[in-house]
Design a protein around this motif. Structure first.
Motif, PDB file in Angstrom:
ATOM      1  N   GLY A 221      38.178  18.889  36.944  1.00 28.48           N
ATOM      2  CA  GLY A 221      39.583  19.645  36.796  1.00 28.48           C
ATOM      3  C   GLY A 221      39.316  21.206  36.374  1.00 28.48           C
ATOM      4  N   TYR A 222      38.258  21.712  36.479  1.00 27.51           N
ATOM      5  CA  TYR A 222      38.261  23.092  36.096  1.00 27.51           C
ATOM      6  C   TYR A 222      38.578  23.714  36.917  1.00 27.51           C
ATOM      7  N   LEU A 223      38.512  23.584  38.122  1.00 25.66           N
ATOM      8  CA  LEU A 223      39.008  24.622  39.283  1.00 25.66           C
ATOM      9  C   LEU A 223      39.767  23.588  40.364  1.00 25.66           C
ATOM     10  N   THR A 224      40.644  24.110  40.970  1.00 29.62           N
ATOM     11  CA  THR A 224      41.177  23.572  42.149  1.00 29.62           C
ATOM     12  C   THR A 224      41.090  24.466  43.417  1.00 29.62           C
ATOM     13  N   ARG A 225      40.756  24.037  44.644  1.00 29.85           N
ATOM     14  CA  ARG A 225      40.410  24.736  46.001  1.00 29.85           C
ATOM     15  C   ARG A 225      41.686  24.545  46.723  1.00 29.85           C
TER      16      ARG A 225
ATOM     17  N   ARG B  89      43.155  25.839  50.548  1.00 30.42           N
ATOM     18  CA  ARG B  89      42.685  26.544  51.800  1.00 30.42           C
ATOM     19  C   ARG B  89      43.821  27.665  52.093  1.00 30.42           C
ATOM     20  N   VAL B  90      43.622  28.935  52.662  1.00 28.95           N
ATOM     21  CA  VAL B  90      44.396  30.080  52.842  1.00 28.95           C
ATOM     22  C   VAL B  90      43.747  30.386  54.151  1.00 28.95           C
ATOM     23  N   GLY B  91      44.282  29.895  55.209  1.00 27.94           N
ATOM     24  CA  GLY B  91      43.748  30.217  56.419  1.00 27.94           C
ATOM     25  C   GLY B  91      42.138  29.424  56.819  1.00 27.94           C
ATOM     26  N   ARG B  92      41.448  30.232  57.052  1.00 30.38           N
ATOM     27  CA  ARG B  92      39.746  29.770  56.928  1.00 30.38           C
ATOM     28  C   ARG B  92      39.179  29.883  55.926  1.00 30.38           C
ATOM     29  N   ARG B  93      39.859  30.462  54.799  1.00 27.75           N
ATOM     30  CA  ARG B  93      39.188  30.786  53.503  1.00 27.75           C
ATOM     31  C   ARG B  93      39.679  29.961  52.493  1.00 27.75           C
ATOM     32  N   SER B  94      38.913  29.593  51.395  1.00 27.24           N
ATOM     33  CA  SER B  94      39.308  29.026  50.360  1.00 27.24           C
ATOM     34  C   SER B  94      39.583  29.731  49.252  1.00 27.24           C
ATOM     35  N   HIS B  95      40.533  29.368  48.237  1.00 26.48           N
ATOM     36  CA  HIS B  95      41.089  30.333  47.124  1.00 26.48           C
ATOM     37  C   HIS B  95      41.056  29.276  45.965  1.00 26.48           C
ATOM     38  N   TYR B  96      40.554  29.659  45.015  1.00 27.78           N
ATOM     39  CA  TYR B  96      40.212  28.760  43.702  1.00 27.78           C
ATOM     40  C   TYR B  96      41.431  29.283  42.653  1.00 27.78           C
TER      41      TYR B  96
ATOM     42  N   THR C 213      47.397  31.691  31.184  1.00 33.53           N
ATOM     43  CA  THR C 213      47.919  30.936  32.149  1.00 33.53           C
ATOM     44  C   THR C 213      46.654  29.986  32.835  1.00 33.53           C
ATOM     45  N   PRO C 214      47.045  28.826  33.259  1.00 34.59           N
ATOM     46  CA  PRO C 214      46.193  27.858  33.929  1.00 34.59           C
ATOM     47  C   PRO C 214      45.199  28.504  35.013  1.00 34.59           C
ATOM     48  N   ASP C 215      46.055  29.336  35.664  1.00 37.90           N
ATOM     49  CA  ASP C 215      45.324  30.099  36.971  1.00 37.90           C
ATOM     50  C   ASP C 215      44.499  31.306  36.510  1.00 37.90           C
ATOM     51  N   GLY C 216      44.676  31.571  35.211  1.00 36.37           N
ATOM     52  CA  GLY C 216      43.743  32.912  34.760  1.00 36.37           C
ATOM     53  C   GLY C 216      44.232  33.984  35.470  1.00 36.37           C
ATOM     54  N   ALA C 217      45.389  34.180  36.195  1.00 32.31           N
ATOM     55  CA  ALA C 217      46.006  35.282  36.707  1.00 32.31           C
ATOM     56  C   ALA C 217      46.672  35.964  35.899  1.00 32.31           C
TER      57      ALA C 217
END
Length: 127
Positions: free
Chosen positions: A77-81, A83-90, A123-127
């Motif tokens: 539960g420390y990160l969530t992956r 898919r954005v197109g062919r890439r992963s965003h965490y 924030t949970p996203d850290g953004a």
């Protein structure tokens, strides 16, 4: 009897230190304060869209080891992956607590605040 390669008067060089690195590359210390899991988490915090090969290179481990660690961090539960197109965003959960009983009262965001100060703890996203 000394070997034929020994030169009288030459200082003997110490024997090489035992390799306790678990396969770490040349030039890496035999141990560090942060685990590879911690280093992968920090690499993801610094670049949410980094490729696995980029994370592996930054941490100094194989892509296979990096994939295993990313899966461990996701399962815990420390990160969530995503898919954005062919890439992963965490996405990081900065409010997730450390797993070790001695540090379980602390959130992972505290670690990120020290080593990845651009990541917000609010924030949970850290953004």
């Amino acid at each position: 009897m000394p070997s034929s390669s020994h030169h009288p008067g030459a200082a003997a060089s110490p024997p090489p230190a035992p390799d306790r690195s678990g396969g770490a590359g040349a030039g890496r210390p035999p141990w560090t304060f942060l685990t590879n899991h911690g280093h992968v988490l920090l690499a993801v915090a610094q670049s949410r869209d980094a490729r696995v090969s980029e994370i592996a290179a930054q941490v100094g481990i194989t892509t296979r080891a990096t994939l295993t660690i990313l899966k461990d961090l996701e399962d815990a539960g420390y990160l969530t992956r995503h898919r954005v197109g062919r890439r992963s965003h965490y996405t990081l959960d900065v409010h997730r607590h450390f797993r070790h009983p001695a540090t379980a009262a602390h959130e992972v965001g505290e670690l990120l605040a020290v080593f990845a100060p651009g990541v917000s703890r609010g924030t949970p996203d850290g953004a």
